[in-house]
Scaffold this active site. Structure first.
Site, PDB file in Angstrom:
ATOM      1  CG  ASP A  12     -50.240  -1.673 -52.691  1.00 60.29           C
ATOM      2  OD1 ASP A  12     -51.312  -1.487 -52.078  1.00 60.29           O
ATOM      3  OD2 ASP A  12     -50.066  -1.346 -53.882  1.00 60.29           O
ATOM      4  CD  GLU A  72     -53.565   0.376 -49.200  1.00 61.83           C
ATOM      5  OE1 GLU A  72     -53.439   1.607 -49.226  1.00 61.83           O
ATOM      6  OE2 GLU A  72     -53.567  -0.341 -50.228  1.00 61.83           O
ATOM      7  CG  HIS A 144     -48.593  -2.118 -57.884  1.00 66.82           C
ATOM      8  ND1 HIS A 144     -49.922  -1.885 -57.628  1.00 66.82           N
ATOM      9  CD2 HIS A 144     -48.480  -2.223 -59.231  1.00 66.82           C
ATOM     10  CE1 HIS A 144     -50.590  -1.862 -58.766  1.00 66.82           C
ATOM     11  NE2 HIS A 144     -49.735  -2.069 -59.757  1.00 66.82           N
TER      12      HIS A 144
END
Length: 180
Positions: A12, A72, A144
């Site tokens: 992330d 991502e 996160h």
């Protein structure tokens, strides 16, 4: 035929906090390995912060030896400067695994949310709850890290773990090609 065991890392991206989560997929079963957050010092110059993220991620990769990485995709927001900084942190997430010989897959935020919760606009609480349901032994240290585990789970469910691209996968995630 799917490989018996694969180790995946979900990433992330973030300039302040980069979340990571490592899972094993063994005969279709998800097993939590580790998760965490790599933080950079907000008072440092951008280049120094990127080096902090890179070194932290290199340590994670060296410790856990994942086979594939899932990252991502970033989205464009109204603040162009913030978007550029996020893109630079994202580059670290793409570069470190690729340098270590991993195939890197990218997933859109809404696809990850839909994959984990069934809804493309799920909030952080819903994602965290589903990560804990799917990986009951995991105790994400931050939102996160929970997001990174969600990305790894998404890849486990939607990704090509045997490194063959299926027609369905091509529409959902695009692997990065790295020249040797």
């Amino acid at each position: 035929m799917m490989t018996q065991s694969r180790r995946l890392i979900g990433l992330d991206p973030g300039l302040r906090n980069l979340g990571w989560g490592v899972i094993d997929v063994v005969r279709g079963k998800l097993i939590h390995v580790a998760n965490g957050t790599i933080s950079s010092n907000a008072k440092d110059d951008l280049a120094d912060r990127l080096v902090q993220l890179m070194r932290g991620l290199e340590d994670v990769v060296e410790t856990h030896h994942p086979h594939q990485a899932a990252v991502e995709n970033s989205f464009v927001n109204k603040d162009g400067v913030a978007t550029l900084k996020l893109g630079q942190a994202r580059a670290v997430c793409l570069l470190v695994p690729a340098q270590n010989g991993m195939k890197v897959f990218e997933y859109a935020p809404n696809f990850i949310k839909r994959s984990i919760t069934g809804a493309g606009h799920a909030d952080k609480h819903q994602i965290n709850a589903m990560v804990k349901t799917l990986l009951p032994q995991a105790k994400p240290e931050s939102e996160h890290a929970a997001d990174a585990l969600a990305i790894a789970i998404t890849h486990a469910h939607a990704g090509d773990l045997d490194e063959r691209i299926t027609d369905n996968l091509v529409t959902q995630a695009t692997p990065l090609k790295v020249k040797s």
